[in-house]
Write a protein that holds these residues in place. Sequence first.
Motif, PDB file in Angstrom:
ATOM      1  N   LEU A  46      35.187  48.141  39.246  1.00 53.86           N
ATOM      2  CA  LEU A  46      36.409  48.424  38.510  1.00 53.86           C
ATOM      3  C   LEU A  46      37.022  47.132  37.997  1.00 53.86           C
ATOM      4  CD1 LEU A  46      37.849  50.953  41.069  1.00 53.86           C
ATOM      5  CD2 LEU A  46      36.907  51.498  38.838  1.00 53.86           C
ATOM      6  N   PRO A  47      37.530  47.148  36.776  1.00 51.21           N
ATOM      7  CA  PRO A  47      38.225  45.966  36.270  1.00 51.21           C
ATOM      8  C   PRO A  47      39.452  45.673  37.132  1.00 51.21           C
ATOM      9  CG  PRO A  47      37.833  47.564  34.498  1.00 51.21           C
ATOM     10  CD  PRO A  47      37.487  48.232  35.794  1.00 51.21           C
ATOM     11  N   ARG A  48      39.785  44.406  37.256  1.00 50.77           N
ATOM     12  CA  ARG A  48      40.918  43.998  38.088  1.00 50.77           C
ATOM     13  C   ARG A  48      42.228  44.625  37.627  1.00 50.77           C
ATOM     14  NH1 ARG A  48      39.057  40.168  41.435  1.00 50.77           N
ATOM     15  NH2 ARG A  48      37.099  39.217  40.888  1.00 50.77           N
ATOM     16  N   GLN A  49      42.347  44.878  36.337  1.00 51.28           N
ATOM     17  CA  GLN A  49      43.580  45.505  35.846  1.00 51.28           C
ATOM     18  C   GLN A  49      43.660  46.983  36.218  1.00 51.28           C
ATOM     19  OE1 GLN A  49      41.259  44.117  33.815  1.00 51.28           O
ATOM     20  NE2 GLN A  49      40.812  45.447  32.103  1.00 51.28           N
ATOM     21  N   ASN A  50      42.563  47.562  36.700  1.00 50.07           N
ATOM     22  CA  ASN A  50      42.555  48.963  37.129  1.00 50.07           C
ATOM     23  C   ASN A  50      42.645  49.100  38.649  1.00 50.07           C
ATOM     24  OD1 ASN A  50      42.202  49.489  34.436  1.00 50.07           O
ATOM     25  ND2 ASN A  50      40.183  50.384  34.638  1.00 50.07           N
ATOM     26  N   TRP A  51      42.876  48.004  39.355  1.00 52.92           N
ATOM     27  CA  TRP A  51      42.939  48.001  40.821  1.00 52.92           C
ATOM     28  C   TRP A  51      44.362  47.640  41.227  1.00 52.92           C
ATOM     29  CZ3 TRP A  51      38.374  48.571  43.835  1.00 52.92           C
ATOM     30  CH2 TRP A  51      38.567  48.471  45.212  1.00 52.92           C
ATOM     31  N   GLY A  52      45.066  48.574  41.826  1.00 56.52           N
ATOM     32  CA  GLY A  52      46.456  48.331  42.203  1.00 56.52           C
ATOM     33  C   GLY A  52      46.606  47.906  43.644  1.00 56.52           C
ATOM     34  N   ILE A  53      47.454  46.909  43.857  1.00 58.48           N
ATOM     35  CA  ILE A  53      47.770  46.420  45.197  1.00 58.48           C
ATOM     36  C   ILE A  53      49.285  46.277  45.282  1.00 58.48           C
ATOM     37  CG2 ILE A  53      47.491  44.534  46.867  1.00 58.48           C
ATOM     38  CD1 ILE A  53      44.877  43.801  45.297  1.00 58.48           C
ATOM     39  N   ALA A  54      49.894  47.043  46.144  1.00 60.64           N
ATOM     40  CA  ALA A  54      51.342  46.951  46.371  1.00 60.64           C
ATOM     41  C   ALA A  54      52.122  47.067  45.071  1.00 60.64           C
ATOM     42  CB  ALA A  54      51.693  45.662  47.099  1.00 60.64           C
ATOM     43  N   GLY A  55      51.716  47.964  44.199  1.00 64.70           N
ATOM     44  CA  GLY A  55      52.456  48.246  42.995  1.00 64.70           C
ATOM     45  C   GLY A  55      52.149  47.335  41.813  1.00 64.70           C
ATOM     46  N   GLN A  56      51.176  46.450  41.953  1.00 67.60           N
ATOM     47  CA  GLN A  56      50.795  45.572  40.848  1.00 67.60           C
ATOM     48  C   GLN A  56      49.275  45.542  40.726  1.00 67.60           C
ATOM     49  OE1 GLN A  56      52.547  41.704  41.090  1.00 67.60           O
ATOM     50  NE2 GLN A  56      54.589  42.492  41.516  1.00 67.60           N
ATOM     51  N   LYS A  59      44.714  41.962  38.784  1.00 65.49           N
ATOM     52  CA  LYS A  59      44.669  40.938  37.743  1.00 65.49           C
ATOM     53  C   LYS A  59      46.010  40.194  37.693  1.00 65.49           C
ATOM     54  CE  LYS A  59      43.698  40.192  32.852  1.00 65.49           C
ATOM     55  NZ  LYS A  59      43.269  40.805  31.611  1.00 65.49           N
ATOM     56  N   LYS A  60      47.115  40.941  37.699  1.00 65.72           N
ATOM     57  CA  LYS A  60      48.429  40.324  37.659  1.00 65.72           C
ATOM     58  C   LYS A  60      48.671  39.463  38.899  1.00 65.72           C
ATOM     59  CE  LYS A  60      53.292  41.348  36.894  1.00 65.72           C
ATOM     60  NZ  LYS A  60      54.281  42.392  36.644  1.00 65.72           N
ATOM     61  N   LEU A  61      48.142  39.886  40.023  1.00 73.44           N
ATOM     62  CA  LEU A  61      48.297  39.142  41.270  1.00 73.44           C
ATOM     63  C   LEU A  61      47.336  37.955  41.381  1.00 73.44           C
ATOM     64  CD1 LEU A  61      48.693  42.135  43.737  1.00 73.44           C
ATOM     65  CD2 LEU A  61      50.488  40.542  43.000  1.00 73.44           C
ATOM     66  N   GLY A  62      46.423  37.835  40.408  1.00 78.10           N
ATOM     67  CA  GLY A  62      45.470  36.726  40.424  1.00 78.10           C
ATOM     68  C   GLY A  62      44.336  36.890  41.411  1.00 78.10           C
TER      69      GLY A  62
END
Length: 63
Positions: A46-56, A59-62
């Motif tokens: 899965l692309p990093r932008q499609n993987w959510g962690i704690a509401g983000q 990709k955004k979390l780096g």
Amino acid sequence: MPIAQINIMEGRSDEQKEALIVEVTAAISRALDAPEQNIRVLIQELPRQNWGIAGQSAKKLGR
């Protein structure tokens, strides 16, 4: 026929995915006493932008 479905974030090498398939197959074979030739392992990247962690997104979390 046991089937393992594994979701991972993109970015792993082909060698890492091959090792994962080997290890998961062996674990299922031991746990279920199933012949390895009957075991299937499916990896979904899965692309990093499609993987959510704690509401983000990861990709955004780096990650």
